[in-house]
Design an enzyme around this catalytic site. Structure first.
Site, PDB file in Angstrom:
ATOM      1  N   LYS A  46      15.319 -10.421 -27.290  1.00  0.00           N
ATOM      2  CA  LYS A  46      14.120 -10.618 -26.476  1.00  0.00           C
ATOM      3  C   LYS A  46      13.697  -9.220 -26.019  1.00  0.00           C
ATOM      4  CE  LYS A  46      12.432 -13.770 -22.957  1.00  0.00           C
ATOM      5  NZ  LYS A  46      11.055 -13.546 -23.328  1.00  0.00           N
ATOM      6  N   CYS A 154       2.806  -8.505 -27.535  1.00  0.00           N
ATOM      7  CA  CYS A 154       3.028  -9.600 -26.581  1.00  0.00           C
ATOM      8  C   CYS A 154       1.670 -10.094 -26.095  1.00  0.00           C
ATOM      9  CB  CYS A 154       3.871  -9.138 -25.405  1.00  0.00           C
ATOM     10  SG  CYS A 154       4.161 -10.475 -24.237  1.00  0.00           S
ATOM     11  N   LYS A 191       5.903  -4.755 -34.430  1.00  0.00           N
ATOM     12  CA  LYS A 191       5.472  -6.160 -34.445  1.00  0.00           C
ATOM     13  C   LYS A 191       4.026  -6.229 -33.976  1.00  0.00           C
ATOM     14  CE  LYS A 191       6.962 -10.769 -32.935  1.00  0.00           C
ATOM     15  NZ  LYS A 191       8.045 -11.480 -32.224  1.00  0.00           N
TER      16      LYS A 191
END
Length: 374
Positions: A46, A154, A191
């Site tokens: 995470k 995110c 990412k």
């Protein structure tokens, strides 16, 4: 020859190409240990940050299901229905770097042959924030992780210099990657967010910054549905809602389209596929488009938190696939990776029917009958 399930991805050897993505299943040492016991080839932690994080009051993740009999599509009703998607508005790990460091060390000691990738995130608004990226990168690699994954995606960070806000800014994407690459001794993956007009532009930016791979895609910005009886959002705090991330089966075709844009533009680069994988047949899509690993979240969350049965099915499906194609000489992922990438072309290159069959852009069904258009 026996099939070889291992892969080499960004210079790291994986026992198999199946990973758990950076998400609730990988938020603790216990979970990550359980994931490796179950057999997963790699785990991305995470996301670890340096700024304080406070999650919303109330549940952070819900699952949307469709009940064909009643026609109910809901997070709260018709629980026996088929899984449509997951929805979450959870932020990054609430645990600080110094909590993670000894745990990363213990995990690597317990499972030296498994791949542990640390997901990290900081801001980009100042030199101090860029230093945070360096601190996180050094701290994690000194703890023994095999790679770093930069969370440029995110979907629900408030600050304009964080998360997917960086991912939508080429210059920042490239710059942050470069800053981390300067201190990194391990491979660096970026990412990316799917919430962008052309994800290949961001991919190009992080590759220019030195990224060793792109992981894609993160969840898609979305809203929970409104309950027709209460006229409230199915997920809310005090009646209010802000967009969260959609994952699970619903995003598989969407994520594949994003991935295809990138693997087409950068056929020689490394990609880790994320989005909607719960069976080998799903993972196969990413492999045939050119990915070297795939990451799983939603399916694992619904299977004892870390997906032991999902993993068993992925491995069994992979073995069976290699068996079935043994006559082609396929023994390893590299023998078929990217095989169908060239089949995705511009719309104008798709063959049209002959003039006699062509309805001038109209179809018999749902438009006027032939001979009746004006």
């Amino acid at each position: 020859m026996a099939p070889d399930l291992s892969v080499s991805f960004t210079g790291i050897r994986f026992e198999n190409p199946f990973m758990l993505s950076s998400a609730p299943p990988t938020e603790s040492e216990t979970n990550i240990m359980h994931a490796f016991e179950a057999g997963w080839g790699g785990v991305v932690t995470k996301t670890i940050g340096l700024h304080p994080v406070a999650n919303v009051a109330g549940p952070k993740t819900k699952f949307l299901r469709y009940d064909a009999e009643s026609g109910i599509l809901s997070m709260n009703k018709g629980r026996q229905g088929m899984l449509h998607s997951s929805w979450n508005w959870e932020l990054i790990s609430e645990k600080p770097l110094d909590w993670w460091v000894p745990r990363l060390e213990r995990i690597k000691k317990a499972f030296p042959t498994r791949v542990l990738v640390a997901s990290i995130m900081a801001g980009s608004g100042s030199d101090r924030e860029l230093d945070h990226w360096r601190t996180l990168a050094r701290g994690c690699q000194d703890a023994g992780v095999d790679g770093l994954e930069l969370n440029l995606s995110c979907p629900h960070m408030d600050r304009p210099d964080m998360g997917s806000n960086i991912g939508r800014d080429e210059g920042l994407c490239s710059f942050v990657t470069k800053v981390v690459k300067e201190v990194a001794r391990v491979p660096v993956w970026a990412k990316l967010t799917p919430a962008t007009a052309d994800i290949a532009i961001e991919a190009g930016a992080v590759f220019r910054g030195g990224a060793d791979a792109v992981s894609s895609s993160n969840t898609f910005p979305s809203l929970p549905l409104i309950d027709p009886d209460t006229l409230e959002f199915e997920m809310n705090v005090d009646g209010y809602i802000s967009p969260g991330g959609l994952g699970g089966p619903a995003i598989l075709p969407l994520s594949l389209a994003k991935m295809a844009q990138m693997t087409h533009a950068f056929p020689d680069k490394a990609f880790s596929g994320i989005g909607g994988v719960s069976e080998f047949s799903h993972a196969l899509n990413y492999f045939l488009l050119g990915c070297g690993t795939v990451q799983v979240c939603t399916a694992a969350m619904l299977d004892k938190a870390v997906g032991p049965n999902v993993f068993k099915r992925l491995i069994a499906g992979y073995r069976e696939f290699l068996d079935r194609h043994a006559d082609r000489g396929w023994r390893n992922l590299e023998d078929f990776r990217g095989l169908l990438r060239h089949r995705i072309v511009a719309h104008s290159r798709i063959r049209r029917p002959t003039a006699a069959d062509y309805q001038g852009g109209y179809d018999h069904e749902g438009y006027a009958r032939p001979g009746h258009h004006h």
